[in-house]
Structure formats: structure tokens, C-alpha cells
Design an enzyme around this catalytic site. Sequence first.
Site, short mmCIF file in Angstrom:
data_model
loop_
_atom_site.label_atom_id
_atom_site.label_comp_id
_atom_site.label_asym_id
_atom_site.label_seq_id
_atom_site.Cartn_x
_atom_site.Cartn_y
_atom_site.Cartn_z
N HIS A 277 0.82 -1.21 0.00
CA HIS A 277 0.00 0.00 0.00
C HIS A 277 0.86 1.27 0.00
CE1 HIS A 277 -2.88 2.78 2.33
NE2 HIS A 277 -3.37 2.65 1.10
N HIS B 77 -1.48 10.86 -2.68
CA HIS B 77 -2.78 10.36 -2.26
C HIS B 77 -3.79 11.48 -2.07
CE1 HIS B 77 -5.87 9.17 0.68
NE2 HIS B 77 -5.82 8.01 0.04
#
Length: 297
Positions: A40, A82
Site C-alpha cells: 500500500h 494520495h
Amino acid sequence: MVWLGIAGQQGTVAKPKDRIEEIRERLEHPDGKKVLVAAHRGDWRYAPENSLAAIENVIDMGCDIVELDVQKTKDGQLILMHDNTLNRTTTGKGKVSDHTLSEIKKLKLRNGLGIHTRHTVPTLEEALLLAKDKIMINLDKAYPFFDEVYALLEKTGTTRQIIMKGSQPVKQVKEEFGNYLNQVIFMPVVNLDRANAVQTIEEYLQEYPPLAFEFIYANDSNPLPREMAERLKGKCLIWYNTLWDTIAGGHDDDTGIKNPEQAYGYLTDTLNAAILQTDVPEFLLQYLKKEGRRAKK
């Protein structure tokens, strides 16, 4: 919309280009035992998230997939980040879309503790070139400008490395993403706690059988994870995220570090998970190797 060691013969080392074909082979023709590991945002515990160093670290440790996030700058450049703001992960402030690439390149990335580092924000193209022939890439947040993303995939020769994921119904995906379904791997995301979960799964199986489903569920009182483990056996793979408890029935990384059998073992042995996305990739890889659930080097 959220999209979705070098193996060789004994005594030889496979060429880097063989690595992607090896991973795709395990996706398309699973052996029922080996588990793929997705990192991740890269190895963000030891390098800033979505940084080139974070990608390089997970390549070196032998991960199969790296999940990366994409944003677009004021001058239309695609970068890895992100958030839609610069505040949390860089030394800058404000929206990504209000800054040019040149301005963002002057900033420094922050690590997981919020401390600035020497690393800078990479472009998507830089990340694709680093990962080329080495690791599959799950692109998140890329759907709104996927035409532009795909142009970079073709330019860098990385189209076969891309995994996209989304929670939309199959008809919508085919309408909006249909031109790319033969080029990149698409995996539906299904929340098993929702009333329409089974219907969504069955519609995909009928209209666009995927290589894998990503499932989400909050706790083990839900019978569907076990039912889907049986329903999908031999049909497609199952992907679970172990990032926090309520998306993997409590079988998350925090649990796994203390009791890997209770977390990762349950997901792979009881729920038939063949892909796990984690925030502790090195720890997970070590556990899976010990359990004989990784391909031999």
C-alpha cells in the site's frame, strides 16, 4: 473510482522482463496456494508514501504489486500523491490542482511521522519507468483522467503491468472503461456488508468475469466472506486489504503483527484470499514464505 524474487530455473536468474509475465501467470492461472502481496503506497514505513524510494524498496523485497495514487497538477501533469492537497505529505500547502509541476518539484516529501525528507514528489511517468518490468501497479484515483494515464502507459510500455479497481456496477464499468478492459486488468471492489453484494458479484460473473474481486467486510458475523470463498473457488481470485480492521473483518495488519495466523492465515486459509494488500509488506512476505505460500526463488 478506485482502480485497480524474480523466479527462474535452479542455478539461473530470470531476466527482469519475465517478472511481469510470472505475476500475470499467477493471476490468470493460480495454483490455489501461493499468495500475491500488494504494498500500500509502497514501503511507506521506511520511505515517504508514493515516493520512488518506497516503490524501489518493495521491488527489492519481492512484492508482486505496488498500490500508487495519482493526482493532476495545475498544468496538467500527473504526479504520485494520495491527498488532493499538499499539506500532509509535503512541505507545501494548498491543493495539488492549484500548483504547477515545477512548483511541486521544489517541495520535499514528508515521512510517516510528518518529518520532511530529501525525497521529492515523483511524476507518474517517473514511477512507471522505475517499475517497468519489475512489479505490477495498482493505480488509485486515476479514473477521472485515465485517457491521459493510458497515454503514459503506452509511452512507457507498462500497459500489461496495470491493475485498476472500482466499486461501480459492471454495466457502468463497461460503458466508462470499456476501451481499456482488454489492455489493463480490472478488479471489482465489493462491500460484502451491503445488501446488493451478491447481486453485484453475480452480474460481474455473468457479464465480465474478473481475474479477482476485492472484498470488504467489517466483522465475521457476516457469512458472505465464507460463502464467497466457496462460490468463487476455481473461478477467480479474492483480494483483501489488511490496512485496518473494519475492511478485513478484524484480520488486519495490527492483528497480524501480533498473531499472523489470526489475521493473514484466516484470510488465506478460511476465506481463500490469494492477494493481500498490506502496510507491512516485509513482515507479510516473511510470514507467507514460512507458511510455504510464496513462489520459490
